[in-house]
Design a protein around this motif. Structure first.
Motif, PDB file in Angstrom:
ATOM      1  N   GLY A  25       0.820  -1.204   0.000  1.00  0.00           N
ATOM      2  CA  GLY A  25       0.000   0.000   0.000  1.00  0.00           C
ATOM      3  C   GLY A  25       0.857   1.258   0.000  1.00  0.00           C
ATOM      4  N   ARG A  26       1.895   1.262   0.840  1.00  0.00           N
ATOM      5  CA  ARG A  26       2.874   2.348   0.902  1.00  0.00           C
ATOM      6  C   ARG A  26       4.255   1.707   1.029  1.00  0.00           C
ATOM      7  NH1 ARG A  26       1.514   7.318   3.122  1.00  0.00           N
ATOM      8  NH2 ARG A  26       3.226   7.154   4.614  1.00  0.00           N
ATOM      9  N   ILE A  51       6.406  -5.150  -5.485  1.00  0.00           N
ATOM     10  CA  ILE A  51       7.803  -5.474  -5.172  1.00  0.00           C
ATOM     11  C   ILE A  51       8.022  -6.940  -5.525  1.00  0.00           C
ATOM     12  CG2 ILE A  51       9.575  -5.542  -3.391  1.00  0.00           C
ATOM     13  CD1 ILE A  51       7.744  -3.586  -1.769  1.00  0.00           C
ATOM     14  N   ARG A  52       8.799  -7.193  -6.570  1.00  0.00           N
ATOM     15  CA  ARG A  52       9.000  -8.573  -7.029  1.00  0.00           C
ATOM     16  C   ARG A  52      10.290  -9.140  -6.439  1.00  0.00           C
ATOM     17  NH1 ARG A  52       6.841 -11.896 -11.055  1.00  0.00           N
ATOM     18  NH2 ARG A  52       8.240 -13.598 -11.684  1.00  0.00           N
ATOM     19  N   ILE A  53      10.187 -10.367  -5.923  1.00  0.00           N
ATOM     20  CA  ILE A  53      11.310 -11.064  -5.292  1.00  0.00           C
ATOM     21  C   ILE A  53      11.505 -12.408  -5.979  1.00  0.00           C
ATOM     22  CG2 ILE A  53      12.145 -12.136  -3.157  1.00  0.00           C
ATOM     23  CD1 ILE A  53      10.419 -10.091  -1.619  1.00  0.00           C
ATOM     24  N   GLU A  54      12.754 -12.685  -6.354  1.00  0.00           N
ATOM     25  CA  GLU A  54      13.108 -13.986  -6.920  1.00  0.00           C
ATOM     26  C   GLU A  54      14.437 -14.423  -6.338  1.00  0.00           C
ATOM     27  OE1 GLU A  54      13.140 -13.974 -11.171  1.00  0.00           O
ATOM     28  OE2 GLU A  54      11.150 -13.072 -11.359  1.00  0.00           O
ATOM     29  N   ASP A  82      -0.490  -9.775  -0.096  1.00  0.00           N
ATOM     30  CA  ASP A  82      -1.287  -8.553   0.001  1.00  0.00           C
ATOM     31  C   ASP A  82      -0.899  -7.771   1.254  1.00  0.00           C
ATOM     32  OD1 ASP A  82      -3.106  -6.526  -0.010  1.00  0.00           O
ATOM     33  OD2 ASP A  82      -4.891  -7.796   0.108  1.00  0.00           O
ATOM     34  N   TRP A  83      -0.072  -6.747   1.068  1.00  0.00           N
ATOM     35  CA  TRP A  83       0.297  -5.835   2.147  1.00  0.00           C
ATOM     36  C   TRP A  83      -0.239  -4.430   1.856  1.00  0.00           C
ATOM     37  CZ3 TRP A  83       6.140  -7.098   3.568  1.00  0.00           C
ATOM     38  CH2 TRP A  83       6.173  -8.329   4.248  1.00  0.00           C
ATOM     39  N   THR A  84      -1.409  -4.367   1.229  1.00  0.00           N
ATOM     40  CA  THR A  84      -1.956  -3.063   0.857  1.00  0.00           C
ATOM     41  C   THR A  84      -2.349  -2.229   2.061  1.00  0.00           C
ATOM     42  OG1 THR A  84      -4.112  -4.154   0.566  1.00  0.00           O
ATOM     43  CG2 THR A  84      -2.780  -3.789  -1.413  1.00  0.00           C
ATOM     44  N   LYS A  85      -2.590  -2.880   3.206  1.00  0.00           N
ATOM     45  CA  LYS A  85      -2.988  -2.110   4.389  1.00  0.00           C
ATOM     46  C   LYS A  85      -1.778  -1.678   5.219  1.00  0.00           C
ATOM     47  CE  LYS A  85      -3.803  -6.254   7.232  1.00  0.00           C
ATOM     48  NZ  LYS A  85      -4.805  -7.009   8.017  1.00  0.00           N
ATOM     49  N   TYR A  86      -0.579  -1.996   4.743  1.00  0.00           N
ATOM     50  CA  TYR A  86       0.635  -1.724   5.508  1.00  0.00           C
ATOM     51  C   TYR A  86       1.525  -0.680   4.838  1.00  0.00           C
ATOM     52  CZ  TYR A  86      -0.350  -6.178   7.899  1.00  0.00           C
ATOM     53  OH  TYR A  86      -0.916  -7.201   8.622  1.00  0.00           O
TER      54      TYR A  86
END
Length: 442
Positions: free
Chosen positions: A32-33, A48-51, A73-77
């Motif tokens: 989210g932020r 944010i892509r992680i590989e 889903d970390w849109t609220k964080y």
């Protein structure tokens, strides 16, 4: 060993072992932020892509591609890089009123204590630490290696191996009953002249140290020493700096007193730890040389409150009073002067896992919230010389990332209560029941 401690460690290890599948699949965090500590700004609605344990890209969520990835889903964080504490003592037992406590433990018991401290630290969002010395030599090396091997969960550790300290100095176990013999394993770095310093520095590197910690002045918590009194000359400290440089490394100097600070800076140390009695000349020298300040400006309150309640020595309480406010005033001046500052708490004096408590103090004494966050992320990485690998959410860096509720730029205290932690692309903890500072009784 406490059965609750054993149960906690067993659960932590099980959690670590269960993350392999989580880490194997590409991950996209919908933030989210997101705090971009490189640019000092906050971005919204990011992917944010992680590989393979590293950040691959940061893009607007609307541009996110790759349905092969697991979406978190970390849109609220608010999402930040994993935090970094540059002054910890994870491999030692927490400070008490008993100066002989280190001698009463055993290597096996210390290993369990270190493992629990490491777990408490990483689940509080601190994914990297610089551990600046142990009493039992090389206990920190063993803990670092166990974490790196994946045997136990914990922060990425950079360790000193032991203290370079004078006989009876600030890095010794002192205040003991007459006739007590301190075993050699607690005196691995004792050196009383420049030649001995060189010998001991090489010995520590040969046994796995990443950097060197020199005790340049007396200490608040070491009986029989005074924080304002230099314990090594400039030339003796320079001997350590020169030998460390030959190993491609650096020296951190425990230095409370003004004269000791200036000796260490002129000798070429990488960082000043504590800096409690720093004067204007010392601040100017640090600015001139690019020396880092790592000041534990929360600790004084803990020592005064808990130390009094637990009956710590009058000598310790007196020295703490003499240094606490002076340290904070010097910190404010150093911030205003533009001295390099990295986040360091001296956890181990107070319980591990509450490392985030100091953020509010740093803001109170002159930093903006963004500066405080940068001190515990990208600036910690710069102090270590690892800014290309760590310290920010950027492609190619280790995928260490945390989530907090709310906005730490308006309420820095939110960083004490981490909601989720990913380290090297692997889940560490998720939710307030797993993450954050340990609750009473844990």
């Amino acid at each position: 060993m406490n059965t609750r401690l054993l149960s906690t460690l067993a659960l932590a290890i099980a959690a670590t072992l269960s993350t392999s599948a989580f880490a194997a699949q590409p991950i996209v965090i919908h933030a989210g932020r997101m705090v971009d500590v490189d640019k000092g700004e906050v971005l919204t609605d990011r992917a944010i892509r992680i590989e393979d344990g590293k950040f691959v890209s940061v893009t607007p969520w609307s541009d996110a591609a790759g349905r092969d990835a697991k979406v978190i889903d970390w849109t609220k964080y608010t999402v930040l890089p994993g935090l970094m504490d540059m002054h910890t003592h994870i491999a030692d037992e927490i400070q008490t009123k008993d100066p002989s406590l280190p001698l009463k433990s055993t290597p096996v018991r210390d290993a369990f204590i270190g493992a629990k401290n490491a777990w408490d630290t990483v689940r509080a969002g601190f994914t990297t630490v610089r551990d600046v010395g142990v009493y039992r030599g090389f206990a920190d090396v063993a803990l670092r290696d166990a974490i790196k091997a994946g045997d136990i969960p914990g922060p990425r550790m950079f360790v000193a191996g032991a203290y370079i300290t004078r006989t009876g100095g600030g890095g010794e176990v002192t205040g003991l009953p007459k006739g007590t013999v301190v075993p050699d394993e607690f005196r691995r770095g004792v050196a009383d002249n420049a030649d001995q310093v060189r010998t001991k520095v090489n010995y520590l590197f040969d046994h796995g140290a990443d950097f060197i910690k020199v005790i340049a002045t007396g200490a608040v918590l070491t009986a029989g020493t005074e924080p304002g009194t230099p314990e090594y000359t400039e030339d003796e400290i320079r001997a350590a700096v020169e030998e460390a440089a030959r190993h491609g490394s650096f020296v951190a100097a425990h230095a409370h007193g003004a004269e000791g600070i200036k000796n260490a800076v002129r000798a070429g140390v990488r960082s000043i730890e504590h800096g409690s009695l720093i004067d204007d000349e010392g601040i100017a020298l640090m600015k001139q040389h690019g020396t880092w300040l790592v000041a534990d400006i929360y600790n004084g309150d803990y020592i005064d409150t808990v130390g009094r309640a637990q009956g710590w020595s009058e000598e310790t309480l007196r020295k703490n009073i003499e240094t606490t406010q002076t340290q904070r005033d010097g910190f404010r001046k150093a911030v205003a002067a533009g001295v390099n500052i990295a986040y360091g708490t001296d956890s181990g004096v107070y319980p591990h896992g509450d490392n985030g408590r100091q953020f509010a103090y740093m803001v109170r004494y002159g930093m903006t919230p963004m500066q405080a966050i940068q001190s515990a992320t990208i600036n910690g990485a710069r102090l270590l010389g690892r800014e290309k690998e760590l310290g920010s959410i950027a492609p190619g860096k280790a995928a260490d990332v945390i989530a907090v509720t709310g906005d730490p730029l308006s309420n820095i205290e939110t960083l004490r209560f981490v909601q989720a932690v990913i380290q090297n692309g692997k889940r560490v903890c998720d939710g307030p029941d797993e993450c954050g500072p340990p609750q009473q009784g844990q």
